[in-house]
Design an enzyme around this catalytic site. Structure first.
Site, PDB file in Angstrom:
ATOM      1  N   PRO A  88       0.815  -1.224   0.000  1.00 13.34           N
ATOM      2  CA  PRO A  88       0.000   0.000   0.000  1.00 13.34           C
ATOM      3  C   PRO A  88       0.851   1.277   0.000  1.00 13.34           C
ATOM      4  O   PRO A  88       0.332   2.367  -0.212  1.00 13.34           O
ATOM      5  CB  PRO A  88      -0.839  -0.108   1.283  1.00 13.34           C
ATOM      6  CG  PRO A  88      -0.389  -1.319   1.996  1.00 13.34           C
ATOM      7  CD  PRO A  88       0.567  -2.081   1.163  1.00 13.34           C
ATOM      8  N   GLU A 143       2.002  -8.263   8.921  1.00 14.49           N
ATOM      9  CA  GLU A 143       2.053  -6.837   9.258  1.00 14.49           C
ATOM     10  C   GLU A 143       3.027  -6.084   8.376  1.00 14.49           C
ATOM     11  O   GLU A 143       2.996  -4.876   8.294  1.00 14.49           O
ATOM     12  CB  GLU A 143       2.435  -6.643  10.723  1.00 14.49           C
ATOM     13  CG  GLU A 143       1.408  -7.167  11.702  1.00 14.49           C
ATOM     14  CD  GLU A 143       0.042  -6.548  11.493  1.00 14.49           C
ATOM     15  OE1 GLU A 143      -0.049  -5.319  11.454  1.00 14.49           O
ATOM     16  OE2 GLU A 143      -0.934  -7.319  11.374  1.00 14.49           O
ATOM     17  N   ARG A 150      -3.369  -8.103 -20.688  1.00 11.20           N
ATOM     18  CA  ARG A 150      -4.315  -7.788 -21.758  1.00 11.20           C
ATOM     19  C   ARG A 150      -3.773  -6.760 -22.743  1.00 11.20           C
ATOM     20  O   ARG A 150      -4.345  -6.552 -23.802  1.00 11.20           O
ATOM     21  CB  ARG A 150      -5.680  -7.375 -21.189  1.00 11.20           C
ATOM     22  CG  ARG A 150      -5.648  -6.131 -20.361  1.00 11.20           C
ATOM     23  CD  ARG A 150      -6.942  -5.939 -19.621  1.00 11.20           C
ATOM     24  NE  ARG A 150      -8.055  -5.627 -20.518  1.00 11.20           N
ATOM     25  CZ  ARG A 150      -8.184  -4.494 -21.184  1.00 11.20           C
ATOM     26  NH1 ARG A 150      -7.255  -3.567 -21.081  1.00 11.20           N
ATOM     27  NH2 ARG A 150      -9.219  -4.276 -21.962  1.00 11.20           N
ATOM     28  N   ASP A 202     -10.315   1.317 -24.692  1.00 15.25           N
ATOM     29  CA  ASP A 202     -10.753   1.258 -23.298  1.00 15.25           C
ATOM     30  C   ASP A 202     -10.797   2.592 -22.601  1.00 15.25           C
ATOM     31  O   ASP A 202     -10.079   3.506 -22.954  1.00 15.25           O
ATOM     32  CB  ASP A 202      -9.733   0.463 -22.481  1.00 15.25           C
ATOM     33  CG  ASP A 202      -9.885  -0.996 -22.686  1.00 15.25           C
ATOM     34  OD1 ASP A 202     -10.962  -1.411 -23.055  1.00 15.25           O
ATOM     35  OD2 ASP A 202      -8.879  -1.698 -22.464  1.00 15.25           O
TER      36      ASP A 202
END
Ligand code: ADE
Length: 262
Positions: free
Chosen positions: A94, A121, A159, A174
């Site tokens: 993150p 953690e 993709r 897209d």
């Protein structure tokens, strides 16, 4: 392209890679996925992958040794192959740079990627500092591990590889490819439960359809993701449309906010 994934739960990848476009790309050898269990690179009897944090605190921390050894083993194997000069080793965390279509494009240019899935953690900081060449986050929320983020990254990258999608142009049209959202799509029936497909799409007039789609792209992006609109990248007519739409929104807001007249 070759993608090596380091994880404590490599089985989590088996189902997604067994279906649809992933499976076809693998069967056609457009991509090869190599799953590695970090535990296999431990040397102690209990195959220990984590330990208590120095300095105290809750949770466990992933040890550096097995992760370094796994990446080094992959590099040794790949360096034996020709043309494997650059080899990004990406940590899913993150704390990484926020993943987007541009990063997917960038990663799709490499012949080889290594993805490292963290867990628990945290992960020993020396992996970040001395092993990972990049850190990627898939959003501002915390998941239990890097496996789902790795799948997201792999999906978005695969993709884009030539030949993976049936019709190649479908990846180019897209949402997000030119930095804007996609126009609305319809298929048969022309009227469903009383909701009709916009007339212009049935007209067969390709110039009009193309203009309508471009306008929808602008309207939609302005409504939902105004942060994506870069005026300098738009055609003059499109800039005009943005100004018109923004001023009509401002007008309707000011009439809502206006004090009622005495
Ligand atoms: N690991 C846990 N949460 C994550 C996130 N949001 N992105 C990437 N890796 C993660």
């Amino acid at each position: 392209m070759r993608i090596d994934v380091l994880s404590l739960f490599p089985q989590m990848f088996e189902v997604p890679f067994s279906f649809g476009i992933f499976k076809r790309a693998i069967d056609q050898k457009l991509v090869s996925i190599h799953l590695h269990n970090i535990r296999d690179y431990t040397h102690d009897k209990h195959h220990t992958v984590d330990d208590y944090p120095y300095g105290g605190g809750s949770g466990m921390v992933l040890k550096p040794e097995p992760i370094f050894e796994a990446v080094e083993a992959i590099k040794d194997e790949v360096h034996a192959e020709a043309g494997a000069a650059e080899l990004p080793s990406i940590l899913l965390t993150p704390q990484g740079r926020l993943f987007n279509q541009q990063i997917a494009q960038e990663l799709s240019q490499y012949r080889h990627l290594i993805l490292i899935c963290g867990h628990y953690e945290g992960i020993d900081e020396r992996v970040r500092e001395h092993l990972a060449t990049d850190e990627i986050s898939i959003g501002d929320y915390v998941l239990t591990g890097g496996e789902l983020p790795a799948l997201v990254v792999i999906d978005a990258v695969i993709r884009l590889l030539p030949g993976v999608l049936g019709a190649e142009f479908s990846a180019r049209e897209d949402s997000h490819v030119d930095g804007l959202l996609e126009y609305p799509q319809y298929t048969r029936p022309a009227v469903f439960r009383g909701w009709a497909v916009p007339e212009v799409l049935l007209s067969g007039n390709h110039a009009q359809i193309s203009r309508w789609r471009r306008e929808q792209i602008i309207r939609r992006t302005l409504e939902r993701r105004p942060d994506l609109i870069k005026m300098e990248e738009l055609e003059p007519e499109e800039r005009q449309l943005v100004k018109q739409l923004t001023s009509s929104v401002k007008k309707s807001q000011s009439s809502v906010n206006k004090e009622p007249e005495e």
